[in-house]
Design an enzyme around this catalytic site. Structure first.
Site, mmCIF file in Angstrom:
data_model
loop_
_atom_site.group_PDB
_atom_site.id
_atom_site.type_symbol
_atom_site.label_atom_id
_atom_site.label_comp_id
_atom_site.label_asym_id
_atom_site.label_seq_id
_atom_site.Cartn_x
_atom_site.Cartn_y
_atom_site.Cartn_z
ATOM 1 N N ASP A 116 0.817 -1.219 0.000
ATOM 2 C CA ASP A 116 0.000 0.000 0.000
ATOM 3 C C ASP A 116 0.851 1.270 0.000
ATOM 4 O O ASP A 116 2.012 1.254 0.417
ATOM 5 C CB ASP A 116 -0.880 0.018 1.255
ATOM 6 C CG ASP A 116 -2.066 -0.922 1.153
ATOM 7 O OD1 ASP A 116 -2.027 -1.836 0.312
ATOM 8 O OD2 ASP A 116 -3.022 -0.749 1.933
ATOM 9 N N HIS A 137 -6.069 2.900 -4.105
ATOM 10 C CA HIS A 137 -6.022 3.185 -2.662
ATOM 11 C C HIS A 137 -6.371 4.654 -2.419
ATOM 12 O O HIS A 137 -5.848 5.277 -1.514
ATOM 13 C CB HIS A 137 -4.630 2.838 -2.118
ATOM 14 C CG HIS A 137 -4.531 2.717 -0.630
ATOM 15 N ND1 HIS A 137 -5.566 2.260 0.159
ATOM 16 C CD2 HIS A 137 -3.510 2.983 0.235
ATOM 17 C CE1 HIS A 137 -5.179 2.256 1.426
ATOM 18 N NE2 HIS A 137 -3.941 2.705 1.503
ATOM 19 N N HIS A 142 -5.405 9.423 0.040
ATOM 20 C CA HIS A 142 -5.275 8.643 1.276
ATOM 21 C C HIS A 142 -6.003 9.317 2.435
ATOM 22 O O HIS A 142 -5.510 9.395 3.573
ATOM 23 C CB HIS A 142 -3.799 8.394 1.633
ATOM 24 C CG HIS A 142 -3.603 7.154 2.466
ATOM 25 N ND1 HIS A 142 -3.763 7.136 3.833
ATOM 26 C CD2 HIS A 142 -3.293 5.884 2.113
ATOM 27 C CE1 HIS A 142 -3.533 5.909 4.287
ATOM 28 N NE2 HIS A 142 -3.250 5.134 3.261
ATOM 29 N N HIS A 178 3.689 -2.345 3.014
ATOM 30 C CA HIS A 178 3.728 -0.989 2.447
ATOM 31 C C HIS A 178 4.984 -0.774 1.618
ATOM 32 O O HIS A 178 6.080 -1.191 2.013
ATOM 33 C CB HIS A 178 3.655 0.049 3.578
ATOM 34 C CG HIS A 178 2.341 0.042 4.296
ATOM 35 N ND1 HIS A 178 2.043 -0.892 5.271
ATOM 36 C CD2 HIS A 178 1.249 0.832 4.163
ATOM 37 C CE1 HIS A 178 0.811 -0.666 5.719
ATOM 38 N NE2 HIS A 178 0.299 0.368 5.063
#
Ligand SMILES: [Zn+2]
Length: 280
Positions: free
Chosen positions: A97, A148, A152, A248
């Site tokens: 991510d 995503h 964010h 991540h």
């Protein structure tokens, strides 16, 4: 009787009766003379195979498989229900991510490719602006894309409809364009903060809402060994659910994640896991 039988056969031309004696004479003379002729040289004979034709040997067997097993990509059919585990307990889906990040994404890609593994990259579309070549590199390496959001925003469910549309649907368009038209097959809410509206909107746009069931909290930087241990412990606890691992490749230094991944991929392969994508 014999003559009558032969001239009635359909393949014999319909000779007129008075021509027949001449024909039979020719056949009789040839039958007497032919045995007296010298045999034909073998080299003049047609090369009719006596035995079964020689079959070309099959191509040599394929080389041994790469270190890890892969699951063949399958098109994702998005449903509004949030996916947080794999049905296939022998498959692991690695997810990264908060990228793309030019410092970390290429290093993670290199490790995945060296081991023959695949992963899903949940990209923040604002990070993809200016990194289009890197997004294409991710796709070209056999990885797949997850939206995503654009910025964010972890309070996404609290925003108004236009903002949610932009964060979900607008980000998908940006990512797909950056990827040269590659599909964006999943959506992962920032911070895992979902609402029914967000999940349904992503499914309406062909993106499977995607969560996880393995979270080593690598973003807190607990040390590479702690990341490895947390993944191992959680996977062994969660079995037989197929693991979706949250890692991540953006949002700060991912040195520990890179180091952990070098150990995790061989460990997962040793446990018998195949590497695949988060398909229900
Ligand atoms: Zn995130």
């Amino acid at each position: 009787m014999l003559q009558d039988t032969r001239i009635r056969r359909p393949r014999i031309p319909p000779f007129r009766r008075r021509e027949l004696p001449g024909i039979y004479l020719a056949v009789l003379v040839f039958g007497l003379v032919a045995p007296l002729l010298p045999p034909l040289d073998a080299g003049d004979l047609p090369r009719t195979p006596i035995t079964a034709p020689v079959v070309e040997p099959e191509a040599p067997a394929a080389p041994p498989p790469v270190q890890v097993q892969l699951v063949a990509p399958a098109p994702v059919v998005a449903r509004a229900a949030i996916l947080n585990k794999l049905t296939d307990s022998h498959t692991v889906a690695l997810t990264f991510d908060d990228g793309p990040d030019p410092r970390w994404t290429p290093r993670i890609l290199e490790i995945l490719q060296r081991h023959g593994a695949v992963a899903t990259f949940c990209m923040v579309s604002s990070n993809a602006v200016g990194q289009e070549a890197l997004v294409k590199q991710v796709v070209a390496a056999g990885m797949r894309l997850c939206d995503h959001s654009r910025t964010h925003d972890e309070q996404l469910p609290d925003r108004d409809k236009d903002r949610i549309d932009d964060e979900v649907v607008g980000a998908e368009a940006t990512l797909s364009t950056a990827a040269g038209g590659a599909p964006v097959e999943w959506f992962r809410a920032p911070g895992g903060n979902w609402s029914t509206e967000v999940a349904e909107l992503s499914a309406e746009h062909g993106m499977q809402p995607l969560s996880w069931n393995i979270d080593p909290r690598d973003w807190e930087r607990p040390g590479a060994d702690a990341i490895v241990a947390a993944v191992q412990q959680q996977i062994l606890q969660q079995a037989p659910d197929g693991p979706i691992v949250l890692l991540h490749d953006g949002g700060g230094s991912r040195e520990e994640t890179v180091e952990a991944l070098e150990k995790l991929i061989p460990w997962l392969a040793e446990q018998g896991y195949r590497f695949g994508f988060p398909v229900p």
